[in-house]
Design a protein around this motif. Structure first.
Motif, PDB file in Angstrom:
ATOM      1  N   GLY A  46       5.765 -10.248  -4.524  1.00  0.00           N
ATOM      2  CA  GLY A  46       4.343 -10.162  -4.877  1.00  0.00           C
ATOM      3  C   GLY A  46       3.710  -8.894  -4.321  1.00  0.00           C
ATOM      4  N   TYR A  47       4.144  -8.493  -3.146  1.00  0.00           N
ATOM      5  CA  TYR A  47       3.674  -7.241  -2.522  1.00  0.00           C
ATOM      6  C   TYR A  47       4.175  -6.038  -3.318  1.00  0.00           C
ATOM      7  N   ASP A  59       4.492  -5.254   8.264  1.00  0.00           N
ATOM      8  CA  ASP A  59       5.299  -4.100   7.855  1.00  0.00           C
ATOM      9  C   ASP A  59       4.691  -3.403   6.642  1.00  0.00           C
ATOM     10  N   GLY A  60       3.573  -3.938   6.137  1.00  0.00           N
ATOM     11  CA  GLY A  60       3.009  -3.425   4.892  1.00  0.00           C
ATOM     12  C   GLY A  60       1.635  -2.816   5.094  1.00  0.00           C
ATOM     13  N   TRP A  61       0.758  -3.039   4.102  1.00  0.00           N
ATOM     14  CA  TRP A  61      -0.526  -2.347   4.088  1.00  0.00           C
ATOM     15  C   TRP A  61      -1.635  -3.247   3.610  1.00  0.00           C
ATOM     16  N   THR A  90       2.745  -7.558   2.407  1.00  0.00           N
ATOM     17  CA  THR A  90       3.834  -7.458   3.394  1.00  0.00           C
ATOM     18  C   THR A  90       5.144  -7.921   2.759  1.00  0.00           C
ATOM     19  N   THR A  91       6.227  -7.322   3.191  1.00  0.00           N
ATOM     20  CA  THR A  91       7.549  -7.762   2.740  1.00  0.00           C
ATOM     21  C   THR A  91       7.978  -9.009   3.503  1.00  0.00           C
ATOM     22  N   TRP A  92       7.357  -9.257   4.621  1.00  0.00           N
ATOM     23  CA  TRP A  92       7.814 -10.339   5.498  1.00  0.00           C
ATOM     24  C   TRP A  92       7.447 -11.715   4.964  1.00  0.00           C
ATOM     25  N   HIS A  93       8.424 -12.600   5.060  1.00  0.00           N
ATOM     26  CA  HIS A  93       8.209 -14.022   4.751  1.00  0.00           C
ATOM     27  C   HIS A  93       7.986 -14.791   6.054  1.00  0.00           C
ATOM     28  N   GLY A  94       7.387 -15.943   5.900  1.00  0.00           N
ATOM     29  CA  GLY A  94       7.258 -16.853   7.048  1.00  0.00           C
ATOM     30  C   GLY A  94       6.150 -16.465   8.016  1.00  0.00           C
ATOM     31  N   THR A  95       5.381 -15.423   7.691  1.00  0.00           N
ATOM     32  CA  THR A  95       4.343 -14.980   8.641  1.00  0.00           C
ATOM     33  C   THR A  95       3.281 -16.060   8.829  1.00  0.00           C
ATOM     34  N   LEU A  96       3.005 -16.793   7.742  1.00  0.00           N
ATOM     35  CA  LEU A  96       1.918 -17.770   7.807  1.00  0.00           C
ATOM     36  C   LEU A  96       2.300 -19.007   8.628  1.00  0.00           C
TER      37      LEU A  96
END
Ligand SMILES: NC(=O)CC[C@H](N)C(=O)O
Length: 488
Positions: free
Chosen positions: A333-334, A403-405, A413-419
């Motif tokens: 999605g990012y 890691d994104g903007w 962000t490319t990262w999963h699981g942040t939430l």
């Protein structure tokens, strides 16, 4: 000890959660337990500590068992990129692709990997609880099967079949499953579990007695419908349990239902947050009207981006961004939010225009990034994981976000699981709610997400203890399939 295979009369009968409950129940008895699914087909996966990728459900079951998740627990993972093609992960690493027509030929090597892996896993654990896939009554797949009865035959495992009574027709599904199995396979069939029951079990009793009589197999018990037990679903979005529950929050989040959504368990933690309502949607009006919009991961970024445009969702997203209303893109999605996407790897489409809502350019590489990064945002710790071929580079001015903007109300962000990180999730929601013009603040004393997952696993284990014939369960695990059972 022998072990056990938990199969189902259908997909989504609740095998994964019953397996998780059995794992935790056995672990509570002091046994060292491992989950195992020879082959999973799912775009919801997780990165283990050793950098290997496995199905989300096996990761959850390992957590239930209190052991470290590892590649051996799900040696083959098929990630569908289209209706005819799956990306194959073997022992946690990319292993090529499989066309639907190639399953028969491509599977032999995979079966060998799965059998060798289970043999090895069984030497390291007291009990390995195996989960089947789909239904063992899919006899069209019997010849190459190494997940259901094919696995049980190889290891002499007793098989319990879970039936979904909420779906209806459970008695016929149980009887029919057995009747369709070969004699050899019926010999391994040890009993039944009725799952997702609501109501008075007394009314069901005569039917259960009769099915036990007809099949010559006991019903180990009837597990109740458990409200609120839904996180870490195996199927991306389609089966997100929270979508079926009334949430009644004041902060409305729309999650775009990509045809190839992946790692959509990211939004589970939003749905669990008090005062937040999460809905799946493919409707541009809902995307315009919601307070927050999430674009989840995607197994096919360029294809799902084209789908987004064809549905009028791209325009709705641009309108939101122009109005300063928040949009969060995660991984695939990012990537879609970029100015440009260069992809010769996943879609082979070359260079395509992105939505242009973040000043980034994405390019795909054949090298897959699998990792468990950590970072901070506004002072909050964030533990995450990442699974992608595409990477975004800045192509203009923006504020760093993980890691994104972030540019205005658009976050990526490319990262999963942040939430899943409580402090981060609540701080981000508060900020995004303010952008949406909604007053929302975290409920004091609301449980953290990890605690919620733990309590869910405990409830599953409690249900196993309370509603199943656990003496029989243990006997089957220890001694294997019953001798001389009835053959239909
Ligand atoms: N996890 C994801 O959303 C993956 C995004 C994209 N399909 C990639 O491989 O880069």
């Amino acid at each position: 000890m022998s072990g056990l295979l938990i199969a189902g009369t259908t997909s989504d009968a609740g095998k994964s959660l019953v397996t998780a409950g059995v794992c935790r129940w056995l672990a509570r008895r002091g046994l060292r337990v491992a989950p195992f699914k020879a082959q999973n087909m799912s775009n919801n996966s997780m990165v283990c500590a050793d950098g290997s990728e496995i199905g989300r459900a096996q990761w959850l079951q390992a957590r239930a068992a209190g052991v470290e998740p590892e590649a051996a627990m799900n040696p083959v993972l098929l990630k569908p990129g289209s209706d005819h093609r799956s990306h194959v992960i073997a022992l946690g690493k990319p292993f090529g692709t499989l066309e639907a027509g190639e399953y028969a030929t491509g599977r032999q090597g995979l079966a060998r990997i799965a059998f060798d892996t289970l043999a090895e896993l069984r030497t390291r654990f007291d009990v390995v609880v195996c989960e089947g896939a789909g239904s063992p009554a899919e006899i069209n797949l019997r010849a190459g099967d190494y997940v259901n009865m094919g696995l049980a035959r190889r290891f002499g495992l007793p098989v319990l079949v879970v039936g979904d009574i909420d779906r209806g027709g459970v008695l016929a599904a149980m009887y029919g499953t057995q009747a369709l199995l070969s004699h050899e396979d019926q010999e391994l069939l040890a009993g039944w579990i009725v799952n997702k029951f609501r109501g008075d079990v007394g009314l069901l009793r005569p039917g259960l007695d009769r099915i036990a009589e007809l099949t010559g197999r006991p019903v180990l018990g009837v597990l109740p419908w458990l409200d609120g037990v839904w996180i870490d679903s195996e199927d991306a979005l389609a089966a997100a349990g929270w979508a079926r529950e009334e949430q009644g929050g004041t902060l409305n989040v729309a999650v775009v239902r990509f045809p190839r959504a992946s790692n959509a368990t990211d939004v589970d933690a939003l749905a669990a947050e008090p005062g937040v309502s999460v809905r799946l949607t493919a409707d541009p009006d809902a995307v315009r009207a919601s307070d927050i919009v999430v674009l989840p991961g995607s197994r096919s970024t360029v294809d799902d981006l084209a789908w987004l445009r064809s549905r009028g969702l791209a325009e709705a997203l641009s309108d939101r961004a122009a109005a300063g209303r928040p949009v969060l893109g995660i991984c695939g999605g990012y990537q879609m939010l970029a100015r440009e996407i260069h992809d010769e790897v996943e879609s082979g489409a070359g260079t395509v225009a992105g939505l242009g809502l973040l000043p980034t350019k994405v390019s795909f590489s054949t090298e897959k990034v699998l990792g468990r990064p950590a970072g901070t945002w506004r002072g909050h710790q964030v533990q995450a994981y990442e699974i992608h071929h595409g990477s975004a580079l800045a192509d203009g001015e923006a504020e760093p976000f993980l890691d994104g903007w972030r540019a205005g109300s658009v976050w990526g962000t490319t990262w999963h699981g942040t939430l899943d990180n409580d402090g981060f999730r609540r701080a981000w929601l508060t900020e995004a709610a303010a952008q949406a013009g909604v007053t929302w603040s975290p409920s004091p004393g609301a449980p953290g997400f990890a605690a919620l997952r733990e309590s869910m696993l405990d409830r599953l284990a409690d249900a196993v203890a309370e509603h199943l014939d656990t003496e029989l369960l243990l006997r089957l695990i220890r001694s294997g399939p019953p001798a001389g059972p009835r053959i239909l």
